[in-house]
Scaffold this motif. Sequence first.
Motif, mmCIF file in Angstrom:
data_model
loop_
_atom_site.group_PDB
_atom_site.id
_atom_site.type_symbol
_atom_site.label_atom_id
_atom_site.label_comp_id
_atom_site.label_asym_id
_atom_site.label_seq_id
_atom_site.Cartn_x
_atom_site.Cartn_y
_atom_site.Cartn_z
ATOM 1 N N GLY A 175 0.784 -1.226 0.000
ATOM 2 C CA GLY A 175 0.000 0.000 0.000
ATOM 3 C C GLY A 175 0.814 1.273 0.000
ATOM 4 O O GLY A 175 0.245 2.361 -0.062
ATOM 5 N N ALA A 176 2.141 1.163 0.063
ATOM 6 C CA ALA A 176 2.984 2.367 0.108
ATOM 7 C C ALA A 176 3.388 2.758 -1.298
ATOM 8 O O ALA A 176 4.553 2.697 -1.678
ATOM 9 C CB ALA A 176 4.210 2.119 0.984
ATOM 10 N N GLY A 177 2.401 3.151 -2.099
ATOM 11 C CA GLY A 177 2.677 3.553 -3.467
ATOM 12 C C GLY A 177 3.046 5.017 -3.564
ATOM 13 O O GLY A 177 3.134 5.723 -2.559
ATOM 14 N N PRO A 178 3.260 5.516 -4.799
ATOM 15 C CA PRO A 178 3.573 6.943 -4.976
ATOM 16 C C PRO A 178 2.435 7.819 -4.482
ATOM 17 O O PRO A 178 1.262 7.494 -4.649
ATOM 18 C CB PRO A 178 3.775 7.070 -6.499
ATOM 19 C CG PRO A 178 4.056 5.682 -6.975
ATOM 20 C CD PRO A 178 3.296 4.771 -6.072
ATOM 21 N N LEU A 179 2.803 8.918 -3.868
ATOM 22 C CA LEU A 179 1.809 9.842 -3.345
ATOM 23 C C LEU A 179 1.370 10.810 -4.428
ATOM 24 O O LEU A 179 2.201 11.324 -5.179
ATOM 25 C CB LEU A 179 2.385 10.633 -2.165
ATOM 26 C CG LEU A 179 2.683 9.852 -0.898
ATOM 27 C CD1 LEU A 179 3.395 10.754 0.093
ATOM 28 C CD2 LEU A 179 1.410 9.317 -0.275
ATOM 29 N N PRO A 180 0.066 11.105 -4.539
ATOM 30 C CA PRO A 180 -0.368 12.152 -5.455
ATOM 31 C C PRO A 180 -0.096 13.518 -4.867
ATOM 32 O O PRO A 180 -0.136 13.701 -3.653
ATOM 33 C CB PRO A 180 -1.871 11.894 -5.600
ATOM 34 C CG PRO A 180 -2.256 11.256 -4.309
ATOM 35 C CD PRO A 180 -1.056 10.454 -3.866
ATOM 36 N N ASP A 181 0.185 14.480 -5.727
ATOM 37 C CA ASP A 181 0.332 15.848 -5.241
ATOM 38 C C ASP A 181 -1.021 16.547 -5.295
ATOM 39 O O ASP A 181 -2.054 15.930 -5.501
ATOM 40 C CB ASP A 181 1.397 16.611 -6.037
ATOM 41 C CG ASP A 181 1.039 16.714 -7.516
ATOM 42 O OD1 ASP A 181 -0.111 16.374 -7.870
ATOM 43 O OD2 ASP A 181 1.892 17.132 -8.307
ATOM 44 N N ASN A 182 -1.019 17.841 -5.098
ATOM 45 C CA ASN A 182 -2.287 18.576 -5.054
ATOM 46 C C ASN A 182 -3.044 18.506 -6.368
ATOM 47 O O ASN A 182 -4.265 18.682 -6.396
ATOM 48 C CB ASN A 182 -2.031 20.038 -4.680
ATOM 49 C CG ASN A 182 -1.539 20.160 -3.251
ATOM 50 O OD1 ASN A 182 -1.873 19.334 -2.419
ATOM 51 N ND2 ASN A 182 -0.743 21.168 -2.973
ATOM 52 N N SER A 183 -2.344 18.270 -7.459
ATOM 53 C CA SER A 183 -3.004 18.198 -8.761
ATOM 54 C C SER A 183 -3.392 16.790 -9.127
ATOM 55 O O SER A 183 -3.898 16.549 -10.212
ATOM 56 C CB SER A 183 -2.082 18.769 -9.852
ATOM 57 O OG SER A 183 -0.875 18.021 -9.921
ATOM 58 N N GLY A 184 -3.121 15.809 -8.245
ATOM 59 C CA GLY A 184 -3.467 14.429 -8.511
ATOM 60 C C GLY A 184 -2.349 13.636 -9.159
ATOM 61 O O GLY A 184 -2.479 12.445 -9.378
ATOM 62 N N ARG A 185 -1.214 14.296 -9.491
ATOM 63 C CA ARG A 185 -0.093 13.599 -10.108
ATOM 64 C C ARG A 185 0.794 13.015 -9.031
ATOM 65 O O ARG A 185 0.941 13.593 -7.951
ATOM 66 C CB ARG A 185 0.726 14.538 -10.991
ATOM 67 C CG ARG A 185 -0.059 15.121 -12.150
ATOM 68 C CD ARG A 185 0.862 15.935 -13.058
ATOM 69 N NE ARG A 185 1.487 17.018 -12.322
ATOM 70 C CZ ARG A 185 0.957 18.227 -12.215
ATOM 71 N NH1 ARG A 185 -0.204 18.489 -12.776
ATOM 72 N NH2 ARG A 185 1.584 19.181 -11.550
#
Length: 413
Positions: free
Chosen positions: A396-406
């Motif tokens: 479950g420790a995948g890449p985090l989205p930023d404020n824009s969803g990326r």
Amino acid sequence: IAAALEHNRDLRKALLRVEEARAAYGIQRSERMPDINLGGQGARSRIPADLSPAGRSIVGSEYRAEVGLTSWELDLWGRVRSLEQAALQNWLATEAGGQAVQAALINEVAQAWLNLRELDQRLAVTRQTVASREQSHEIFQRRYAVGATAKLDVTQVQTLLNQAQALQAQLELQRAQQINALRILAGDAAPGLLEQSATGMPQLAPLHAGLPSELLVNRPDIQAAEHQLRAANANIGAARAAFFPRIALTGSFGSASAELDDLFSSGSKAWAFMPSISLPIFDGGRRRAGLELSKVRRELAVTGYEQAIENAFRDVADALAARHWLADQLQARQVARDAQAERARLAQLRYDNGSAAYLEVLDAQRDLLDAEQQLISTARALSASQVSLYAALGGGAGPLPDNSGRPVSSNSE
């Protein structure tokens, strides 16, 4: 889980902390580059006669336009580079911390969902029991009305019914609280899904044997501890560089004139170059204490890194042990439930044939309900151990989205 990853407030705060650390790294990285400014100024002044060397009042003007270099430090000893590296590692540690929050959120939602499934199944069994005992209570009341049974038997049936009704009310309360908890985790994004009753525990895919222990390195808490250790080492480098001289360059180049019309004419070129050097001699032990503080913090980071690895191995060992022994316990609970069901059936036959008192039926049915509840709870615990093992291995420790969803990509400079 998808709704929680999109709406959960704790994860949102973790994402903002990552953005904060990234901005702090950008500020520190800019220290390696010079500040170049474009400026202009104009001044007009009058000097009275008694202060003028010429013995008469003078009105003067000065106009300047220049490009300036503002106190750029020559990083000969690596102080600025070390601070930049420390800021980078702090950013990466914060990002790993955000991934840890994400993994913990997934684990928490899955565990809460399994708890809700358990409560649904326990409620289904309890509701069936209440309905069955209500029918038995009506039958015994009619028998008592015609004198076919004793008042004691009616009282015992009433007691059995009241116990089941109390258990149902307790489980209804727990289910409502569990739904509220899931709504907080998911941001109240899936109310219809939460209201659905479950029919059984989900079948989770088993993990394959032979997974390497190096898989634990991918756990975000271990990665965060590693980045914190690297940041501590970089801070030691910055503290050591503080003992050496600091060289800074300041300069400007442009045009100056007493008349605004002649500001950019030939011969108006003006420049200034002012290097400076600062050599520490005495500071009351502040730099020495700063170096010692950095070394102590480095040792704390080493201890934290070792502790994170030990905790990771313990989490995996606990989850594996739970999965093994809960499987055996579930099998034993299944056998016990079947035995209690047979006991309740035989006790009812003995009572119907007049060979036993209803107290024997009462005990058998009460024990059967307890056995069914324990069987469901053990099945939930077994599924929960599988989720715990998934989380302990860094799931479950995948890449985090930023404020824009990326996704936020880790900088490996």
